[in-house]
Design an enzyme around this catalytic site. Sequence first.
Site, short mmCIF file in Angstrom:
data_model
loop_
_atom_site.label_atom_id
_atom_site.label_comp_id
_atom_site.label_asym_id
_atom_site.label_seq_id
_atom_site.Cartn_x
_atom_site.Cartn_y
_atom_site.Cartn_z
NE ARG A 197 4.37 -2.83 -3.94
CZ ARG A 197 5.57 -3.26 -4.36
NH1 ARG A 197 6.62 -3.12 -3.56
NH2 ARG A 197 5.72 -3.79 -5.55
CD GLU A 242 6.08 3.96 -2.70
OE1 GLU A 242 6.52 3.70 -3.84
OE2 GLU A 242 6.27 3.23 -1.72
CG HIS A 246 9.55 1.67 -3.64
ND1 HIS A 246 8.19 1.50 -3.75
CD2 HIS A 246 10.06 0.42 -3.74
CE1 HIS A 246 7.90 0.22 -3.92
NE2 HIS A 246 9.03 -0.46 -3.92
C1 GLV Z 1 9.68 -3.58 -5.55
O1 GLV Z 1 9.11 -3.02 -4.67
C2 GLV Z 1 9.19 -4.75 -6.20
O2 GLV Z 1 8.03 -5.16 -5.96
O3 GLV Z 1 9.92 -5.30 -7.03
#
Ligand code: GLV
Length: 341
Positions: free
Chosen positions: A239, A268, A287
């Site tokens: 994260r 984000e 991401h």
């Molecule tokens: C992606 O970042 C997830 O947490 O699945």
Amino acid sequence: MAETPRVYVTRELPGTALELLAEDAAIRVWSGELPPPREVLLEAAAEADALLTLLTDRIDRQIMAAAPRLRVISNMAVGYDNIDIEEATRRAILVTNTPGILAKTTADFAFALLLAAARRVVEADRYTREGRWQTWGPQILLGHDVHDATLGIVGLGGVGLEVAKRGRGFGMRVLYHDSSRKLREERRYGLAYVDLDQLLGESDFVSLHVPLTAETHHLIGERALATMKPTAVLVNTARGAVVDQQALYRFLKERRIAAAAIDVTEEEPISPSDPLLELDNIIMTPHIASGSVGTRLRMALMAVENVQTALRGQVPAHCVNRAAVRRWRQTMRSRDVSVAT
Ligand code: GLV
């Protein structure tokens, strides 16, 4: 539940996931490409028995207060820092995630970032496209070897372990740090447990795999970055807020660490005018670490199954707030759902 339960889904899902969900629920789906606006979410939550959410949906106290029928929030992600778990537990709402199935895919991507940063793949692609390739030269675009280097894994959960295995496959020395030691994995895969400072100080590549919590927020800040080698590469597929992005910018700009390859940012999407994007020693992707066709389908199906299991009165295997279960069962019984104990 005597009536057909109502489920609000915050985005179109891959494959047959929505059809399956519609078999025993009345579903509403937000079909926009961007997340539903706050007022839409509030209005939808007001009549929902279940929400199937993505990590882009902030499910906080205000949403839950507006949702008197809500019994389960199924997040299609392994991380669930977008949901106020304490509040959900207080309101006897189950929260579920999709662990396990995305570990290998995410690890593949973390490794892709690591390799790309080490061997300057993105820079080399730009160089070629810009017509700068004029000859083979002994010193052009030299990178750093991955084999025989030291890889430091911060957080040896499902994804961290898969990255560690990939590192061993590349002949790397693999260190890890976690809140608890994993002796079986250490022995089986030849990993060494070290404290965080030692990991940061000895690793050529540091890859982050911790969830975002109050403890891990800005875990990699000024002090941690200063402990890393000036030749080290930081990889983040966890994260964004695990890293202090402003400190990262300074360290990259001043070349106090060599490079970073990140799939996640504090905000984000990151603003296109963010100074980080002006640096040539960072690779940034939007991401997508769990984004393979197969894995995203499996995540969607698991998120659907979590909703269906809960609405049938059973506690889903991937419930992340078990403290809510006792009071959740009482609520479900009061709605005439035959609840499994
Ligand atoms: C992606 O970042 C997830 O947490 O699945």
